[in-house]
Every structure is written in C-alpha cells, then in structure tokens.
Design a protein around this motif. Structure first.
Motif, PDB file in Angstrom:
ATOM      1  N   GLU A 167      -9.739   3.462  63.897  1.00  9.84           N
ATOM      2  CA  GLU A 167      -8.323   3.093  63.860  1.00  9.84           C
ATOM      3  C   GLU A 167      -7.436   4.323  63.714  1.00  9.84           C
ATOM      4  OE1 GLU A 167     -10.655   1.577  62.135  1.00  9.84           O
ATOM      5  OE2 GLU A 167     -10.662  -0.383  63.126  1.00  9.84           O
ATOM      6  N   ILE A 168      -7.964   5.328  63.028  1.00 10.43           N
ATOM      7  CA  ILE A 168      -7.161   6.545  62.844  1.00 10.43           C
ATOM      8  C   ILE A 168      -6.895   7.205  64.186  1.00 10.43           C
ATOM      9  CG2 ILE A 168      -7.210   8.851  61.864  1.00 10.43           C
ATOM     10  CD1 ILE A 168      -8.528   7.712  59.458  1.00 10.43           C
ATOM     11  N   ASP A 169      -7.931   7.262  65.032  1.00  7.65           N
ATOM     12  CA  ASP A 169      -7.726   7.827  66.364  1.00  7.65           C
ATOM     13  C   ASP A 169      -6.700   7.018  67.135  1.00  7.65           C
ATOM     14  OD1 ASP A 169     -10.417   8.285  65.327  1.00  7.65           O
ATOM     15  OD2 ASP A 169     -10.598   9.557  67.105  1.00  7.65           O
ATOM     16  N   GLU A 170      -6.881   5.693  67.045  1.00  5.92           N
ATOM     17  CA  GLU A 170      -5.964   4.849  67.801  1.00  5.92           C
ATOM     18  C   GLU A 170      -4.537   5.070  67.337  1.00  5.92           C
ATOM     19  OE1 GLU A 170      -7.730   1.054  67.207  1.00  5.92           O
ATOM     20  OE2 GLU A 170      -9.475   1.629  68.413  1.00  5.92           O
ATOM     21  N   ALA A 171      -4.353   5.155  66.038  1.00  4.61           N
ATOM     22  CA  ALA A 171      -3.014   5.409  65.516  1.00  4.61           C
ATOM     23  C   ALA A 171      -2.471   6.717  66.061  1.00  4.61           C
ATOM     24  CB  ALA A 171      -3.054   5.441  63.992  1.00  4.61           C
ATOM     25  N   GLY A 172      -3.333   7.728  66.103  1.00  5.27           N
ATOM     26  CA  GLY A 172      -2.905   9.023  66.627  1.00  5.27           C
ATOM     27  C   GLY A 172      -2.477   8.928  68.074  1.00  5.27           C
ATOM     28  N   ARG A 173      -3.250   8.181  68.868  1.00  3.38           N
ATOM     29  CA  ARG A 173      -2.915   8.029  70.275  1.00  3.38           C
ATOM     30  C   ARG A 173      -1.582   7.299  70.434  1.00  3.38           C
ATOM     31  NH1 ARG A 173      -7.151   8.111  73.615  1.00  3.38           N
ATOM     32  NH2 ARG A 173      -8.690   9.605  72.929  1.00  3.38           N
ATOM     33  N   VAL A 174      -1.411   6.258  69.645  1.00  6.07           N
ATOM     34  CA  VAL A 174      -0.174   5.490  69.741  1.00  6.07           C
ATOM     35  C   VAL A 174       1.008   6.386  69.411  1.00  6.07           C
ATOM     36  CG1 VAL A 174       1.133   3.617  68.710  1.00  6.07           C
ATOM     37  CG2 VAL A 174      -1.258   3.278  69.302  1.00  6.07           C
ATOM     38  N   ASP A 175       0.803   7.285  68.469  1.00  4.97           N
ATOM     39  CA  ASP A 175       1.884   8.192  68.108  1.00  4.97           C
ATOM     40  C   ASP A 175       2.019   9.349  69.081  1.00  4.97           C
ATOM     41  OD1 ASP A 175       2.476   6.621  66.055  1.00  4.97           O
ATOM     42  OD2 ASP A 175       1.598   7.872  64.492  1.00  4.97           O
ATOM     43  N   GLY A 176       1.256   9.336  70.123  1.00  4.51           N
ATOM     44  CA  GLY A 176       1.490  10.306  71.183  1.00  4.51           C
ATOM     45  C   GLY A 176       0.678  11.579  71.091  1.00  4.51           C
ATOM     46  N   LEU A 177      -0.443  11.551  70.394  1.00  3.90           N
ATOM     47  CA  LEU A 177      -1.273  12.754  70.353  1.00  3.90           C
ATOM     48  C   LEU A 177      -2.319  12.694  71.460  1.00  3.90           C
ATOM     49  CD1 LEU A 177      -1.896  13.062  66.525  1.00  3.90           C
ATOM     50  CD2 LEU A 177      -0.662  14.678  67.941  1.00  3.90           C
TER      51      LEU A 177
END
Lengths: 307, 334
Positions: free
Chosen positions: A198-208
């Motif tokens: 989920e941490i990765d997904e959150a990062g992706r959603v935030d544009g990383l």
C-alpha cells in the motif's frame, strides 16, 4: 487447561499471506498447558547441557589464552597458577595484529558497501515487479549463492593475476562481491516483501516514479533490512577463508582468517598467542552479532517463509 | 497527478503513438518492465562480470590441461605466456572414470554426501528440539537462547581453532575421556575419528542457525490451532505431528535447502581443522581446493572441473528439491 492469553496476538498472525506487522516474537505466552514439574526439570536439564556444550569451546579458548606458554593447552591445570594477559599484550604489540585488523576492515567494509548499494534496487525490483524473466533471474540469484568456492577460484585467480590484482584489497573485494551481491539482493527482497505494498501505491498516487517511491518511501523504511544485509555481508567477508588464504600473499595484508593460521605454520605453533588473537577477534564481532541476530534470521528466511 | 503522467510519457518516448486497446496495455507493461530492468541492471552487470565471465572461463579451463607450470605467469620481470592446450573432455573423463577415479573422486563424493546428510539432519533435529524447548513457557529462556546462539556469533575460523586445541592428542577432550576410563581416539589423525570430529564441529557450528530460524517459525504458528487441536483431544505427539510440523513447513524447507548448500560447500571447518593432513576426510570442495592450490604443480584444470561438477550436483539437487516441494504443495492444496 488454563486458557491464559488468547488476546496477545489475536489478529496479527495473518495465517495467510504477507504477514504485514512483523510481530515482536518474545512477549508471547502461548502454552496453555502449564508444564508438569518433571517436564520443566527435564527441559532445564537439556537446555543446561546444551548451553554448556555451546559455551565450553569458547570459554576454553578464553581460558587457554591466559596461559603464557605455548604448550599450556595440553596442561590446562598449570594455567591456574600463572594466569596473565601477557599473550594479549604480545599480540597487540609485536605481531601484525593491527595490519590484519586494517586489511580485514578494508576488505569487509568495501564488500559491504558495494554489496548493499548495488543490491538494494534489485531487491526492490524483484520484490515488487513481475517482469518477464523474473523467475529465471531469481533462480540465477539462488544458484550464485550456491557456488562452491572451487568453481570460481581458479578462473578468478587467473583473471586477477592478469589484472595484477592478486595480493590487493581491491581484488579480494571484487571476489567477495561475487557472493555478497546476490546474497544481499536475496536478503533485501525478503525484507522489502514485509513492507506493505500500500505504501508503494500511495507513492504512485502521489505522483512518484518507481525510483522515487523506492528512494523516498521504501529505503527509509527499509533501514533495518539494509542494516541486516550490510551486517551479513560484513561477517561473510570477515570470516571467509579460502579466497583470502589464496589471494593474499604478503603477511601484512592478511585478513584475520588467514593471519590466525600463520601462527601455526610460521611461528612454530604459538598456540597461546593464537588463542589470544582469536579472543580479540571474536569479542567485538560476537558483541555486534548479538545486536542484530534476531533480524538476521528474519532476513534470511523471510524470502522462503512466503512460500 | 499530472506530474506522474508527464513523467510516464517521458519514459516511453521510444514507443509509437498510443492507440487504445492491447497496444496501450503493452505500453503500460513496457513502462513497468523498463523500471524493473533498470533496477536490476547493476546486479546483472556485476554478476556478469564477476560471476559469469569467470565461470565461462573456468568452463574453458576444464577443457584444457592448464596447471601452474603452463599457465601465464610472471617470474620477476619476465612474463611467460600460457602454453596449455585444449584437450576436450579428458579432465571429466579422467575424474569420473579414469584409472584412480574411485580414490580421487568417488570416495570423496560418497563422503561428501554422507557428510551433508548427517550434518543437516543433526542440525535440523537438534535445532528443532532446542527450539521446541525454548518455545515453552520456561524461566530463563531468553538467557538460554543467548547462550545457545553463541556458536553462531563467533566467527567460524575462531571456533575451529578452539576445537583444534580441544581435539589435539592430549587436549581437553581426550583428557576428559581418559579420566572416565574411556578410549581416547586420535581425533586429528585417524580417518574415522577425523570424520567424526568434522561432523561434530560442524554440527556445533550449525545448530544455532537452525534453532533460531525454527524458533521464529514456531512463534508464528497461530496458537488457536493448538487450542483447537487440544479441544479435539489430540495428544502432544499428534499436536506436534499435525500442527507444529506443517506450520513449520515453509521455514523448514528454506533452512534445509540453505543448510544443504552451506554444508555441501563447507570449506572453513574441514580446511581449518585438518589443513592438508587428512586426505580421507576432505570433502569435494576442499579436495578441489587442494588440487588447485594445495599441491605442486597446481592442477588448475582438474580443480576447475571439480568445481563445475560440484555446481552441477547442487543445481540438480536444488531443482529436484524445488520440484518435490511444489508437487507436495499441490497435493496439500487439493
């Protein structure tokens, strides 16, 4: 049948996949059937015997290191009358102990730095991404870990001597990287697997980007895992014998693993000095080891426990 | 959000323009793979340079008659070119069924298999036993655990020296045996006792790892399973057999595989315990080392050939092991 603690770990043991919270294992009182007296006596008896067996060779080494004569190991009784730290001061002052310390540290730290730096991104990639060739790549990593020293030793010796790297720190570091790098990658994969996706997904959603996610979010979280990988490659390089004794020729460049042997071959078996050196080497490493040993096991087996 | 899209399009500029449907999916996956390949690239390069190239070279060496007399070498200022020749599979043929192949290869092969099997079995059984004991509610178990980990904490090359003091003729072990009026074997000279001592020392070194791993495995078994089993009237043995062992399965399969690989390749214990003095107690790894670096002239080709054979044995073993595990898993799942 005293049902003591159904509460402590109720929800956390996700018996299925991906045990997200790495539960601290110790505070868990789970045996409901209290042991009978005889049972616990027997347990203690076995554990005491096992502890003695584990402790004795080390304790004996320490004890022998206090005897001043090189034949004292055959007559340990005599040591009691004349215990001394003379061996230690002799080793520290009149042997290449500090040269060996330097070369051991240079080689081990060099291996550690290169190993961890290079392996981190790979561990992340194989933990998160299923790219074509993924299985083959994991297989290669595993196979490289099982290389017997003998496989690479001869060709590496040839190559290093062509490059004039025999008897150089760099040569030995390169050789150790061949084992440390796949090792670290494997270890780090296991650790990254325990970090929730989920941490990765959150990062992706935030544009990383994946690199950004890795560098900004995952790496800071993975510090304990990186430490374990670093420590493991450090002690692997620290304790390696075969390559070190073949590729290091001048005795000021010996690592401890080789230097210790030279007491037997060259200096007329000065076993008292050997014992003292062994103790001097073992104490800091063991102390360090105790700090991280619990994480070590998690790191080592995490890749496998996922099944 | 927009930033992400910009960057993503930047990464795939080599792709032809986007059309909806399967092609855009392809592009999407291409992006993912691009990152993956970029991330594993450093390790691939390092493995290629430090492992695959030497391996290829080693393979070539096994097909030659290279030794320290005809390899390239530098004596003083003179550089002598290599003069070894290509001889095909003669090295393998010589090792596997040459005139003295039993004494040189097969006897070591058998001993290596015995050594690996015995050591791993002892590691596992003793480690599991201690882990089970430590997993009970027991006073001082943290303390026991700290002591029992000790053999793992101390570097192998240190502990093996400690053992050599103890095993020496007149050392403390024989002194103890004599005090008990038991025969005192020549641990470091007699073949059987050399092997016995090697297994003993290696077991001592390897148990802590198994113990700690299995203890971790035990602690991750859901305790409600035990409660349920107890409710159903399962005996202690049945709980062990049907709850503990299956619960440990994934940890066990990993540590046993690691244990086999490590023990099979265990160089330090045998090398440091005996040096070159015990030809009969050498396992294949140390024997290959002896051929390549412990004798004169050094036989590089044969040593490398042993190395390749060792690797082949391990790869075959691991493939079968994994296949066996996978098949087993399917049976369990169905």
């Amino acid at each position: 049948m005293s049902t003591t603690t159904p509460t402590t770990t109720g929800g956390t043991t996700a018996a299925g996949d991906r045990q997200v919270p790495r539960t601290p294992a110790a505070p868990r009182t789970r045996r409901r059937g209290e042991n009978s007296l005889a049972g616990s006596l027997a347990s203690h008896a076995i554990l005491i015997v096992a502890s003695l067996a584990a402790l004795f060779p080390i304790a004996w080494l320490v004890f022998l290191s206090l005897g001043p004569d090189k034949d004292d190991y055959l007559h340990p009784g005599r040591i009691f009358g004349k215990m001394t730290f003379a061996n230690y001061s002799h080793v520290l002052q009149e042997t290449p102990f500090f040269d060996w310390l330097v070369s051991t540290l240079v080689v081990s730290l060099g291996t550690t730095v290169i190993g961890v730096l290079i392996a981190a991104t790979t561990g992340y990639a194989v933990s998160r991404m299923r790219f074509p060739g993924y299985r083959k790549f994991m297989w290669v990593l595993l196979v490289t870990q099982m290389f017997p020293v003998a496989v690479l030793m001869v060709p590496m010796y040839e190559i290093l001597s062509e490059l004039r790297l025999v008897d150089s720190y760099l040569g030995l570091i390169l050789v150790y990287c061949s084992t440390a790098v796949p090792y670290c990658a494997w270890l780090l994969k296991g650790y990254f697997d325990t970090i929730p996706f989920e941490i990765d997904e959150a990062g992706r959603v935030d544009g990383l980007t994946p690199f950004g996610t890795f560098a900004r979010l995952i790496l800071p979280l993975a510090k304990p895992g990186l430490a374990v990988a670093a420590f493991y490659s450090f002690i692997t390089a620290f304790g390696e014998v075969a390559f070190a004794s073949t590729f290091m020729l001048s005795d000021t460049k010996y690592t401890f693993a080789v230097g210790l042997q030279s007491f037997v071959s060259e200096h007329d078996a000065q076993r008292n000095l050997m014992a003292a050196t062994a103790v001097l080497v073992a104490i800091p490493v063991s102390a360090f080891f105790y700090l991280v040993q619990k994480n070590l096991v998690t790191g080592l087996t995490a890749g496998g426990t996922k099944g | 959000m927009t930033v992400a899209i910009d960057r993503a399009t930047g990464k795939r500029r080599g792709e032809p323009g986007g059309r909806p449907g399967p092609l855009s999916r392809l592009k999407q996956s291409y992006q993912r793979y691009w990152y993956a390949y970029a991330m594993i690239a450093p390790v691939v390069v390092v493995l290629g340079v430090l492992v695959l190239y030497p391996l290829a070279r080693g393979l070539y060496l096994t097909l030659t008659n290279a030794n320290s007399l005809n390899s390239a070498r530098t004596i003083g200022a003179n550089h002598i070119e290599a003069t070894y020749e290509f001889i095909g599979f003669d090295n393998y043929a010589d090792i596997l069924w040459g005139p003295t192949s039993y004494d040189r290869f097969w006897s070591h092969f058998i001993w290596t298999i015995v050594w690996t099997a015995l050591c791993v079995a002892l590691h596992y059984v003793i480690g599991l036993g201690l882990a089970l004991l430590l997993n009970q509610k027991l006073r001082g178990r943290t303390f026991y655990r700290l002591i029992l980990v000790l053999p793992w904490a101390v570097p192998t090359f240190v502990t093996v020296f400690g053992w050599r003091f103890m095993l020496a003729d007149g050392g403390v072990i024989n002194a103890g045996l004599e005090a008990l009026h038991l025969p005192a074997p020549l641990w470091l000279e007699d073949t059987f006792w050399q092997r016995f001592a090697a297994i003993m020392v290696n077991t001592w070194c390897g148990v802590p790892f198994m113990m700690v791993s299995l203890l971790g495995g035990l602690q991750s078994i859901d305790s409600t399973l035990y409660e349920a089993a107890e409710m159903d009237g399962a005996s202690a043995w049945q709980r062990f057999r049907y709850v503990t062992l299956p619960g440990l399965r994934s940890v066990s399969s990993t540590v046993v595989l690691l244990g086999v690989i490590w023990t099979f390749n265990q160089f330090a214990v045998i090398f440091l315990l005996f040096g070159d003095t015990a030809p009969e107690a050498q396992i294949l790894v140390t024997w290959a080392y002896y051929l390549g670096f412990g004798q004169q002239p050094r036989d590089f080709a044969q040593s490398a050939a042993y190395g390749i054979l060792l690797l082949a044995i391990l790869i075959v073993f691991t493939s079968f092991y994994r296949r066996w595990l996978n098949r087993d898993e399917q049976q369990l799942a169905i």
